[in-house]
Scaffold this motif. Structure first.
Motif, PDB file in Angstrom:
ATOM      1  N   GLY A  25       4.548  -5.615  -1.333  1.00 13.38           N
ATOM      2  CA  GLY A  25       5.206  -4.622  -2.159  1.00 13.38           C
ATOM      3  C   GLY A  25       4.948  -3.212  -1.682  1.00 13.38           C
ATOM      4  N   ILE A  26       3.698  -2.924  -1.346  1.00 11.44           N
ATOM      5  CA  ILE A  26       3.338  -1.591  -0.858  1.00 11.44           C
ATOM      6  C   ILE A  26       4.016  -1.308   0.483  1.00 11.44           C
ATOM      7  CG2 ILE A  26       1.426  -0.236   0.098  1.00 11.44           C
ATOM      8  CD1 ILE A  26      -0.335  -1.417  -2.109  1.00 11.44           C
ATOM      9  N   LYS A  27       3.950  -2.262   1.401  1.00 10.57           N
ATOM     10  CA  LYS A  27       4.539  -2.049   2.729  1.00 10.57           C
ATOM     11  C   LYS A  27       6.053  -1.874   2.640  1.00 10.57           C
ATOM     12  CE  LYS A  27       2.603  -5.641   4.794  1.00 10.57           C
ATOM     13  NZ  LYS A  27       2.192  -6.573   5.887  1.00 10.57           N
ATOM     14  N   THR A  28       6.702  -2.648   1.767  1.00  6.80           N
ATOM     15  CA  THR A  28       8.153  -2.529   1.624  1.00  6.80           C
ATOM     16  C   THR A  28       8.542  -1.157   1.115  1.00  6.80           C
ATOM     17  OG1 THR A  28       8.477  -4.899   1.239  1.00  6.80           O
ATOM     18  CG2 THR A  28      10.174  -3.415   0.392  1.00  6.80           C
ATOM     19  N   CYS A  29       7.850  -0.670   0.084  1.00  3.61           N
ATOM     20  CA  CYS A  29       8.180   0.634  -0.478  1.00  3.61           C
ATOM     21  C   CYS A  29       7.921   1.751   0.520  1.00  3.61           C
ATOM     22  CB  CYS A  29       7.379   0.872  -1.756  1.00  3.61           C
ATOM     23  SG  CYS A  29       7.795   2.434  -2.573  1.00  3.61           S
ATOM     24  N   LEU A  30       6.790   1.709   1.198  1.00  4.95           N
ATOM     25  CA  LEU A  30       6.481   2.753   2.168  1.00  4.95           C
ATOM     26  C   LEU A  30       7.470   2.732   3.340  1.00  4.95           C
ATOM     27  CD1 LEU A  30       2.571   2.620   2.287  1.00  4.95           C
ATOM     28  CD2 LEU A  30       4.023   4.279   1.102  1.00  4.95           C
ATOM     29  N   ALA A  31       7.912   1.536   3.731  1.00  7.15           N
ATOM     30  CA  ALA A  31       8.900   1.436   4.810  1.00  7.15           C
ATOM     31  C   ALA A  31      10.233   2.037   4.384  1.00  7.15           C
ATOM     32  CB  ALA A  31       9.086  -0.029   5.206  1.00  7.15           C
ATOM     33  N   GLU A  32      10.591   1.878   3.113  1.00 12.84           N
ATOM     34  CA  GLU A  32      11.829   2.466   2.604  1.00 12.84           C
ATOM     35  C   GLU A  32      11.753   3.993   2.612  1.00 12.84           C
ATOM     36  OE1 GLU A  32      12.116   0.669  -1.214  1.00 12.84           O
ATOM     37  OE2 GLU A  32      12.961  -1.214  -0.469  1.00 12.84           O
ATOM     38  N   ILE A  33      10.596   4.527   2.215  1.00 14.24           N
ATOM     39  CA  ILE A  33      10.410   5.979   2.232  1.00 14.24           C
ATOM     40  C   ILE A  33      10.448   6.488   3.673  1.00 14.24           C
ATOM     41  CG2 ILE A  33       8.780   7.841   1.728  1.00 14.24           C
ATOM     42  CD1 ILE A  33       7.795   6.107  -0.653  1.00 14.24           C
ATOM     43  N   ALA A  34       9.809   5.731   4.570  1.00 19.70           N
ATOM     44  CA  ALA A  34       9.794   6.118   5.980  1.00 19.70           C
ATOM     45  C   ALA A  34      11.200   6.124   6.566  1.00 19.70           C
ATOM     46  CB  ALA A  34       8.889   5.169   6.768  1.00 19.70           C
ATOM     47  N   ALA A  35      11.986   5.103   6.228  1.00 21.71           N
ATOM     48  CA  ALA A  35      13.357   5.026   6.739  1.00 21.71           C
ATOM     49  C   ALA A  35      14.180   6.213   6.264  1.00 21.71           C
ATOM     50  CB  ALA A  35      14.001   3.717   6.293  1.00 21.71           C
ATOM     51  N   GLU A  36      13.972   6.609   5.016  1.00 19.19           N
ATOM     52  CA  GLU A  36      14.689   7.769   4.484  1.00 19.19           C
ATOM     53  C   GLU A  36      14.286   9.037   5.224  1.00 19.19           C
ATOM     54  OE1 GLU A  36      15.145  10.144   0.235  1.00 19.19           O
ATOM     55  OE2 GLU A  36      14.630   8.007   0.228  1.00 19.19           O
ATOM     56  N   ALA A  37      13.013   9.075   5.670  1.00 18.56           N
ATOM     57  CA  ALA A  37      12.522  10.246   6.404  1.00 18.56           C
ATOM     58  C   ALA A  37      12.840  10.163   7.895  1.00 18.56           C
ATOM     59  CB  ALA A  37      11.014  10.376   6.207  1.00 18.56           C
ATOM     60  N   GLY A  38      13.433   9.038   8.315  1.00 19.61           N
ATOM     61  CA  GLY A  38      13.832   8.886   9.710  1.00 19.61           C
ATOM     62  C   GLY A  38      12.703   8.517  10.646  1.00 19.61           C
ATOM     63  N   GLY A  43       2.629  -1.141   9.081  1.00 18.54           N
ATOM     64  CA  GLY A  43       2.276  -1.659   7.770  1.00 18.54           C
ATOM     65  C   GLY A  43       0.790  -1.907   7.577  1.00 18.54           C
ATOM     66  N   GLU A  44       0.136  -2.474   8.587  1.00 17.50           N
ATOM     67  CA  GLU A  44      -1.293  -2.758   8.462  1.00 17.50           C
ATOM     68  C   GLU A  44      -2.117  -1.472   8.439  1.00 17.50           C
ATOM     69  OE1 GLU A  44      -3.063  -5.780   8.008  1.00 17.50           O
ATOM     70  OE2 GLU A  44      -1.019  -6.304   7.421  1.00 17.50           O
ATOM     71  N   LYS A  45      -1.691  -0.470   9.196  1.00 15.65           N
ATOM     72  CA  LYS A  45      -2.361   0.832   9.130  1.00 15.65           C
ATOM     73  C   LYS A  45      -2.216   1.422   7.737  1.00 15.65           C
ATOM     74  CE  LYS A  45      -2.317   5.538  11.011  1.00 15.65           C
ATOM     75  NZ  LYS A  45      -1.662   6.487  11.947  1.00 15.65           N
ATOM     76  N   ALA A  46      -1.034   1.276   7.173  1.00 24.58           N
ATOM     77  CA  ALA A  46      -0.790   1.792   5.833  1.00 24.58           C
ATOM     78  C   ALA A  46      -1.704   1.117   4.813  1.00 24.58           C
ATOM     79  CB  ALA A  46       0.672   1.593   5.448  1.00 24.58           C
ATOM     80  N   LEU A  47      -1.888  -0.188   4.953  1.00 22.56           N
ATOM     81  CA  LEU A  47      -2.766  -0.912   4.032  1.00 22.56           C
ATOM     82  C   LEU A  47      -4.213  -0.467   4.171  1.00 22.56           C
ATOM     83  CD1 LEU A  47      -1.411  -4.577   4.198  1.00 22.56           C
ATOM     84  CD2 LEU A  47      -1.096  -2.901   2.350  1.00 22.56           C
ATOM     85  N   LYS A  48      -4.636  -0.213   5.385  1.00 30.43           N
ATOM     86  CA  LYS A  48      -6.003   0.263   5.601  1.00 30.43           C
ATOM     87  C   LYS A  48      -6.211   1.621   4.943  1.00 30.43           C
ATOM     88  CE  LYS A  48      -9.383   1.348   9.216  1.00 30.43           C
ATOM     89  NZ  LYS A  48      -9.640   1.389  10.689  1.00 30.43           N
ATOM     90  N   LEU A  49      -5.249   2.506   5.116  1.00 26.39           N
ATOM     91  CA  LEU A  49      -5.335   3.826   4.495  1.00 26.39           C
ATOM     92  C   LEU A  49      -5.282   3.709   2.974  1.00 26.39           C
ATOM     93  CD1 LEU A  49      -2.989   5.839   6.868  1.00 26.39           C
ATOM     94  CD2 LEU A  49      -5.474   6.060   6.693  1.00 26.39           C
ATOM     95  N   TYR A  50      -4.445   2.804   2.491  1.00 26.91           N
ATOM     96  CA  TYR A  50      -4.364   2.555   1.051  1.00 26.91           C
ATOM     97  C   TYR A  50      -5.721   2.111   0.518  1.00 26.91           C
ATOM     98  CZ  TYR A  50      -3.893  -0.330  -3.096  1.00 26.91           C
ATOM     99  OH  TYR A  50      -4.089  -0.878  -4.328  1.00 26.91           O
TER     100      TYR A  50
END
Length: 240
Positions: A25-38, A43-50
């Protein structure tokens, strides 16, 4: 030898991470925000930071704390540090999916045991999760109910008190969870029999869950809820 499944009246469950795929769920949402930002993110880095941000001293109750977490990790991921995106991450909780095997496994287990949810999530989040899981629980305990979060023993003590009110004891509980830190270690310390659902068995590291100081060897160990439910069904006495 670990006690077998027919010895227990209650199965207590961690929810987020064991039954609900919070990492996905977290990776999907962050990927959507990232896509909007271009941009794209790891994903695994994002989870570590989370994980690092989530367990800071100024953390709020989950999942409301996701807003603070987003603002902390966004700059490190190259994401826009804007409040609307922080709210988007928090609100994404309502759409987080259950693991594919969770609902069916719980439905099977509910035929033979009383299922109790023990979640560090707030009640509003559990309301969404329960619907995805088929509302299988006999009783539920959230951070709102207990005023604390696992691995605080006080969370477990409130569940023990509830069980005692039914004329049972913690000896009648098998605690089922994926988090070594939040559940498996403390349940062992409190004298519970436990069952580890190793959701990340095919991945390295602890993902979005804090790493324990020491690994606790569980009494029972499965890599999925489906395997656990199947084992329970197989090993319970057959009706004639």
């Amino acid at each position: 030898m670990a006690r077998d499944f027919q010895d227990f009246k209650y199965l207590t469950f961690d929810v987020v991470g064991t039954l609900i795929d919070f990492e996905g769920g977290i990776k999907t949402c962050l990927a959507e925000i990232a896509a909007e930002a271009g941009i794209s993110i790891d994903g695994e880095k994002a989870l570590k930071l989370y994980r690092q941000a989530r367990y800071s001293e100024d953390a709020d109750l989950f999942p409301d704390d996701l807003e603070r977490v987003y603002m902390a990790i966004a700059p490190k991921l190259g994401l826009p540090a804007e409040e609307r995106y922080a709210q988007q991450l928090r609100d994404s909780v309502a759409s987080w999916k259950a693991f594919d095997d969770s609902a069916a496994a719980l439905a099977e287990l509910a035929k033979t045991h009383r299922l109790v949810a023990m979640t560090n999530a707030r009640r509003w989040a559990l309301d969404h999760f329960e619907k995805k899981l088929g509302s299988p629980f006999f009783a539920t305990f959230t951070a709102d109910d207990t005023g604390t979060e696992k691995p605080d023993p006080a969370f477990f003590e409130q569940v023990f008190e509830f069980i005692a009110g039914e004329g049972a004891s913690k000896d009648d509980i098998l605690h089922v969870a994926q988090s070594q830190y939040h559940d498996i270690g403390i349940s062992r310390n409190l004298g519970l029999t436990n069952c580890w659902i190793e959701r990340r068995h095919a991945q390295d590291g602890y993902g979005g869950t804090i790493e324990p100081e020491a690994f606790t060897q569980p009494d029972h160990h499965f890599t999925s809820m489906a395997a656990f439910a199947s084992a329970v069904k197989e090993r319970l006495p057959k009706k004639h």
